[in-house]
Design a protein around this motif. Sequence first.
Motif, PDB file in Angstrom:
ATOM      1  N   PRO A   1       0.825  -1.207   0.000  1.00 15.05           N
ATOM      2  CA  PRO A   1       0.000   0.000   0.000  1.00 15.05           C
ATOM      3  C   PRO A   1       0.863   1.263   0.000  1.00 15.05           C
ATOM      4  O   PRO A   1       1.858   1.351   0.727  1.00 15.05           O
ATOM      5  CB  PRO A   1      -0.818  -0.118   1.289  1.00 15.05           C
ATOM      6  CG  PRO A   1      -0.058  -1.053   2.164  1.00 15.05           C
ATOM      7  CD  PRO A   1       0.673  -1.986   1.250  1.00 15.05           C
ATOM      8  N   VAL A   2       0.486   2.228  -0.826  1.00 12.03           N
ATOM      9  CA  VAL A   2       1.178   3.510  -0.926  1.00 12.03           C
ATOM     10  C   VAL A   2       0.128   4.605  -1.009  1.00 12.03           C
ATOM     11  O   VAL A   2      -1.032   4.367  -1.345  1.00 12.03           O
ATOM     12  CB  VAL A   2       2.116   3.561  -2.155  1.00 12.03           C
ATOM     13  CG1 VAL A   2       3.269   2.592  -2.005  1.00 12.03           C
ATOM     14  CG2 VAL A   2       1.343   3.281  -3.434  1.00 12.03           C
ATOM     15  N   ILE A   3       0.557   5.830  -0.735  1.00 14.68           N
ATOM     16  CA  ILE A   3      -0.364   6.976  -0.725  1.00 14.68           C
ATOM     17  C   ILE A   3      -0.440   7.580  -2.120  1.00 14.68           C
ATOM     18  O   ILE A   3       0.580   7.931  -2.710  1.00 14.68           O
ATOM     19  CB  ILE A   3       0.100   8.026   0.295  1.00 14.68           C
ATOM     20  CG1 ILE A   3      -0.025   7.472   1.720  1.00 14.68           C
ATOM     21  CG2 ILE A   3      -0.710   9.316   0.157  1.00 14.68           C
ATOM     22  CD1 ILE A   3       0.489   8.401   2.795  1.00 14.68           C
ATOM     23  N   ALA A   4      -1.668   7.704  -2.622  1.00 14.17           N
ATOM     24  CA  ALA A   4      -1.894   8.356  -3.906  1.00 14.17           C
ATOM     25  C   ALA A   4      -2.392   9.783  -3.745  1.00 14.17           C
ATOM     26  O   ALA A   4      -2.258  10.605  -4.653  1.00 14.17           O
ATOM     27  CB  ALA A   4      -2.906   7.561  -4.739  1.00 14.17           C
ATOM     28  N   ARG A   5      -2.965  10.089  -2.573  1.00 12.97           N
ATOM     29  CA  ARG A   5      -3.489  11.430  -2.319  1.00 12.97           C
ATOM     30  C   ARG A   5      -3.587  11.626  -0.822  1.00 12.97           C
ATOM     31  O   ARG A   5      -3.838  10.667  -0.076  1.00 12.97           O
ATOM     32  CB  ARG A   5      -4.882  11.582  -2.958  1.00 12.97           C
ATOM     33  CG  ARG A   5      -5.500  12.961  -2.800  1.00 12.97           C
ATOM     34  CD  ARG A   5      -6.923  12.961  -3.331  1.00 12.97           C
ATOM     35  NE  ARG A   5      -7.570  14.248  -3.127  1.00 12.97           N
ATOM     36  CZ  ARG A   5      -8.887  14.445  -3.180  1.00 12.97           C
ATOM     37  NH1 ARG A   5      -9.697  13.427  -3.438  1.00 12.97           N
ATOM     38  NH2 ARG A   5      -9.392  15.636  -2.988  1.00 12.97           N
ATOM     39  N   VAL A   6      -3.417  12.863  -0.339  1.00 10.10           N
ATOM     40  CA  VAL A   6      -3.537  13.161   1.086  1.00 10.10           C
ATOM     41  C   VAL A   6      -4.271  14.486   1.238  1.00 10.10           C
ATOM     42  O   VAL A   6      -4.099  15.413   0.444  1.00 10.10           O
ATOM     43  CB  VAL A   6      -2.138  13.226   1.767  1.00 10.10           C
ATOM     44  CG1 VAL A   6      -1.282  14.340   1.178  1.00 10.10           C
ATOM     45  CG2 VAL A   6      -2.283  13.414   3.270  1.00 10.10           C
ATOM     46  N   ARG A   7      -5.105  14.557   2.260  1.00 11.34           N
ATOM     47  CA  ARG A   7      -5.845  15.788   2.534  1.00 11.34           C
ATOM     48  C   ARG A   7      -6.178  15.842   4.022  1.00 11.34           C
ATOM     49  O   ARG A   7      -6.211  14.806   4.706  1.00 11.34           O
ATOM     50  CB  ARG A   7      -7.124  15.866   1.704  1.00 11.34           C
ATOM     51  CG  ARG A   7      -8.018  14.652   1.824  1.00 11.34           C
ATOM     52  CD  ARG A   7      -8.997  14.571   0.655  1.00 11.34           C
ATOM     53  NE  ARG A   7      -9.756  13.326   0.642  1.00 11.34           N
ATOM     54  CZ  ARG A   7      -9.329  12.210   0.079  1.00 11.34           C
ATOM     55  NH1 ARG A   7      -8.144  12.170  -0.512  1.00 11.34           N
ATOM     56  NH2 ARG A   7     -10.071  11.117   0.099  1.00 11.34           N
TER      57      ARG A   7
END
Length: 615
Positions: free
Chosen positions: A225-231
Amino acid sequence: MATEGATATRARPIGARPLDRLTESDAEALGDEARDLAILARAGVPIARGWVVALDADGVDVAAFLAERAGEPLGKDGSATTCVKLRPWVRRTALAPRARPRFPATEDILDPSLLAERVPVLLAEVRASRAGPGVVRLRAIHCDAGPSGAATSIDAADGDPAKVSVWSSGARPYRFDRKTMRTLEEGGGDLPLRTLERIADLVDRAHLALGRPVEIDWVLAAGRPVIARVRTVQRAWRFTENSWRVVELLWHDEGPIAPLSVDGLDKALREEEDAVDEPRVRRLFARAYRRVDPGRGRRGERRQSFAQAAARVARVVADVTTPISAARGFTRTLDDRLRSFDRDDLARMDEADLAKAVRERQHVVVEAYELLDRGRQATAAVLGAIEAALGAVPRDCVHGLATIRRTRARRRIDERLQRAYEDLGDLPTEVDPVPAGQRRFFADLRRELADKRPLGLDLRPLAYGASDAALVEGMRAVRDGRAERAEREQRGAIRRLMATARARPLGRGRAALARTLTLVIERLAIAKGEVAEGLADANLRLREVALEVGRRLVERGVLDEDDDALYLYVSEIQDALSGEPGAYTARVRLRREEDARWRSFEPPTRLPPRHRVDE
């Protein structure tokens, strides 16, 4: 998607930026998410491989570029991209966080040959659906085909910071205990539990790196798992059984507050009916929150008749003299009490006397907290009298009227720090040590301010003279001007109230009442400022004895660092000194982590109960 060993040779399209190698300087063009992704990457949090592409780029070139990059390995095993997810990139900033331009449906491209067809069309559709280039971009994510979803570093439903929520697209969320990663509630989807736990750990790491709660979009890259977007998470906070309000005896938010200070606030603000095991103040979001009983709290009042208003003003003026006199008595005797503390040889005390010294110094701190709270209550009473005379007080005036006013000595300290900052021209980025050309300047200033520290409830800040870092932090705080800004707001609120009293057809009598009450507000602000100064001096003494406790517990192997003692409550300090077994190091580690986890968070003023009750 591409043959093994494929090599990318096509030049990067103008304006394209790699998603996993963004820098904080990209935030100006791309918004706050670019800065957040850069911080996460620097902290070692895995970011998805991909690109951010400007809408005015040539669609054919972008498609060919993405197709070539799809052949690059995603993992150490050499596995290549099996999917390119095309998603919007919306430039959001703290000033405009809710910008939501229209955007066509997103797409998952499983065949690289389709990129040449779909990317130009998608870019054209986006350009046609929005005004002006640069606000929206295209996000192309290289990942595995299959599941993707989102996760929040707090409970997705009620904001509980002890839980983490993870879900696949279209499925019910799993909930995990943040500390143990134990499954609290099963959700939907067919992802293995181990993968869900890794995603929960991923979003928790993102929260820790950014210092605030976040929501991420996740994908899998070579099974990882990896981050594609953060908010930033926007949630209603409803995870407590009772109503809680952040403690605001001096400022709205000082940032994280040490457990030893929270312990003192709980002692100071407790009420007679509180059960022994039921705290009045607890640590939430690494801040101090006070439990608010139903029916308590200030409410706006209607204007009363002149006779009623005048009688109420007279009562309030008489009542306010008590906390003001108590504040003066505290400051008048404080120097003698502090000198008696300074005569103590802490290093020669046995454990029982050292524990007693902790209690004695905390008693003075608690007394200061109590006086500040009495000043808060008196201010609320004065505000009620003002509303009885004039009508409702605007909310922005309430905060201004409730602030403290610095003593003359504190103003001189702040002015000295301001001049020092102006003389430097800019604060040094390295303070351990400071640049060679500034060492004498810092040494002289440290001697000048050796026994003074910032105002605040927390006992952790050092005296300005203790280190160059403390001095730089003091100059930074003065440059930010919170105290000066608060006093300016108070003066503005007083002028606004007097203008209201004179402008309305209320009569000279009500204007005179308003003037009397604003003078009382000023006297209260001065008294609170004097108590705040005494609190700063008392906190230095409590910090000193706590560090001696920490030094001894480090020698015994109970703690790792001297200042770990600041992260214990007094009862825990007494237990540790007496040899009572306990996981003190683990408690400190978790509490320090809480400081880092919430350091950049703007805490809610009030936490309503999980199930609202009529108040």
